[in-house]
Scaffold this active site. Sequence first.
Site, PDB file in Angstrom:
ATOM      1  N   ASP A  90     -21.649   5.341  -1.144  1.00 35.46           N
ATOM      2  CA  ASP A  90     -20.292   4.868  -1.402  1.00 35.46           C
ATOM      3  C   ASP A  90     -20.220   4.344  -2.833  1.00 35.46           C
ATOM      4  OD1 ASP A  90     -21.526   2.416  -1.339  1.00 35.46           O
ATOM      5  OD2 ASP A  90     -20.604   1.752   0.515  1.00 35.46           O
ATOM      6  N   SER A  91     -19.035   3.980  -3.269  1.00 36.63           N
ATOM      7  CA  SER A  91     -18.857   3.585  -4.670  1.00 36.63           C
ATOM      8  C   SER A  91     -19.225   2.137  -4.923  1.00 36.63           C
ATOM      9  CB  SER A  91     -17.402   3.808  -5.091  1.00 36.63           C
ATOM     10  OG  SER A  91     -16.557   2.866  -4.440  1.00 36.63           O
ATOM     11  N   GLY A  93     -17.165  -0.286  -4.202  1.00 33.75           N
ATOM     12  CA  GLY A  93     -15.919  -1.030  -4.348  1.00 33.75           C
ATOM     13  C   GLY A  93     -15.626  -1.957  -3.184  1.00 33.75           C
ATOM     14  N   ASP A 144     -12.240   3.213  -5.506  1.00 35.84           N
ATOM     15  CA  ASP A 144     -10.869   3.139  -5.018  1.00 35.84           C
ATOM     16  C   ASP A 144     -10.459   1.681  -4.936  1.00 35.84           C
ATOM     17  OD1 ASP A 144     -12.711   2.731  -2.946  1.00 35.84           O
ATOM     18  OD2 ASP A 144     -11.235   3.190  -1.412  1.00 35.84           O
ATOM     19  N   GLY A 220      -9.800   2.172   3.689  1.00 37.17           N
ATOM     20  CA  GLY A 220      -8.858   1.083   3.900  1.00 37.17           C
ATOM     21  C   GLY A 220      -8.353   0.930   5.307  1.00 37.17           C
ATOM     22  N   ASP A 270     -19.188   6.730   9.381  1.00 37.19           N
ATOM     23  CA  ASP A 270     -20.330   5.834   9.201  1.00 37.19           C
ATOM     24  C   ASP A 270     -19.923   4.453   9.691  1.00 37.19           C
ATOM     25  OD1 ASP A 270     -20.214   3.613   6.782  1.00 37.19           O
ATOM     26  OD2 ASP A 270     -18.719   5.191   6.556  1.00 37.19           O
ATOM     27  N   CYS A 310     -33.634   8.889  24.442  1.00 36.00           N
ATOM     28  CA  CYS A 310     -34.207   8.327  23.222  1.00 36.00           C
ATOM     29  C   CYS A 310     -35.610   7.779  23.481  1.00 36.00           C
ATOM     30  CB  CYS A 310     -33.305   7.224  22.652  1.00 36.00           C
ATOM     31  SG  CYS A 310     -33.438   5.624  23.480  1.00 36.00           S
ATOM     32  N   HIS A 339     -32.336   3.190  19.954  1.00 31.63           N
ATOM     33  CA  HIS A 339     -31.463   3.566  21.072  1.00 31.63           C
ATOM     34  C   HIS A 339     -30.008   3.702  20.618  1.00 31.63           C
ATOM     35  CE1 HIS A 339     -29.433   3.774  24.914  1.00 31.63           C
ATOM     36  NE2 HIS A 339     -28.595   2.877  24.402  1.00 31.63           N
TER      37      HIS A 339
END
Length: 373
Positions: A90-91, A93, A144, A220, A270, A310, A339
């Site tokens: 990510d940036s 920001g 952004d 956002g 994410d 798992c 898990h």
Amino acid sequence: MEFKLKHKDGMARVCEITTAHSTFLTPVFMPVGTVGAVKSLDANDMKNELDAKIILANTYHMYLRPTSKVVKDFGGLHGFTKFDRSFLTDSGGFQAFSLSKNSKHFNEGIEFKSHIDGSHHLFTPKSVLDTQYDFNSDIMMILDDLVALPATKERVKISVDRTILWAKEAITYHKSMQNKGIGIGQNIFGIIQGGTDYEERKRCALSLNEMPFDGLAIGGLSVGEENALMYETVQNLNPYLDENRPRYLMGVGTPEDLVENVERGVDMFDCVMPTRNARNGTFFTSFGKFNIKKAEFINDHEAIDPACSCYTCRNFSRGYLNHLFKAKELTFFRLASLHNLHYYLELARKMREAILNNSFTQFKRNFYHLRGK
């Protein structure tokens, strides 16, 4: 980046994305490795136990420590972490906005104080790309202008104006750097802002659609608004998003959020929720979530989720995990994180399967039925 839209079931999509380091299908969930590691797990866990094809690292945190120059000296994120599949960065920001008490947004960028030592820094559309070039991440996010919700109409308009301005600056800079041989093989995503204002979201989406980004993200959201309003905002954006580019909903969210937004055409997600909740003793399962610290689990011989394959569920009981949590044993964090991330990645796999079989509506019905909803 190679992008192929493989199949649609309603708005829900299965796409194939190929970067310089891996190929993966969407819907995809990206585990969050904030400082270059998914908390309590290493590259071997991510590849061999979870088979994650792409993870996220945070530009803000790694810019401050160990610094992008150190990461570059190790050959970028892949060499530094030994995770040789795809990285999205990510940036920074959002963290500059949320972690710095005195961050200032203006047309040149975001000025902030380090949460580590109080030093002053400035993120600009160009500087955050320079940092990500050092990381050699497969997918880079532009800077952004994020606003917390609720926000005034005027502040949302300023956010969109500024985000469009920064997007133009970023994509122009990226193309010029690639012409110099920098950032080759790295992809860049634009970010759509606008709060929950329909017209501002539409304006931002249409503007960014005209720019040659490799993908588009929705930023956002999940910052204070009701879930129903988030879902409505995503759905309203759908007609204005290029069908032939990936769509990424940033920082979202719960299993329910993933299902609802896949239904509305989102490809990539994410969130820190799987690992953060794991550290607090909360497990996600096919029948909902529960906290392992309750006394009822002391003598429970069952796996966390009998339907789960798992490493943790194959080998350990709820009773053992209850004990590890109460004893504050560090092993618990790894087993719980394995898990919860397996659950999220498997949820994404099941959604892909349902879309390919034209049965996403039935999948969603069963998903909620198992939760008693």
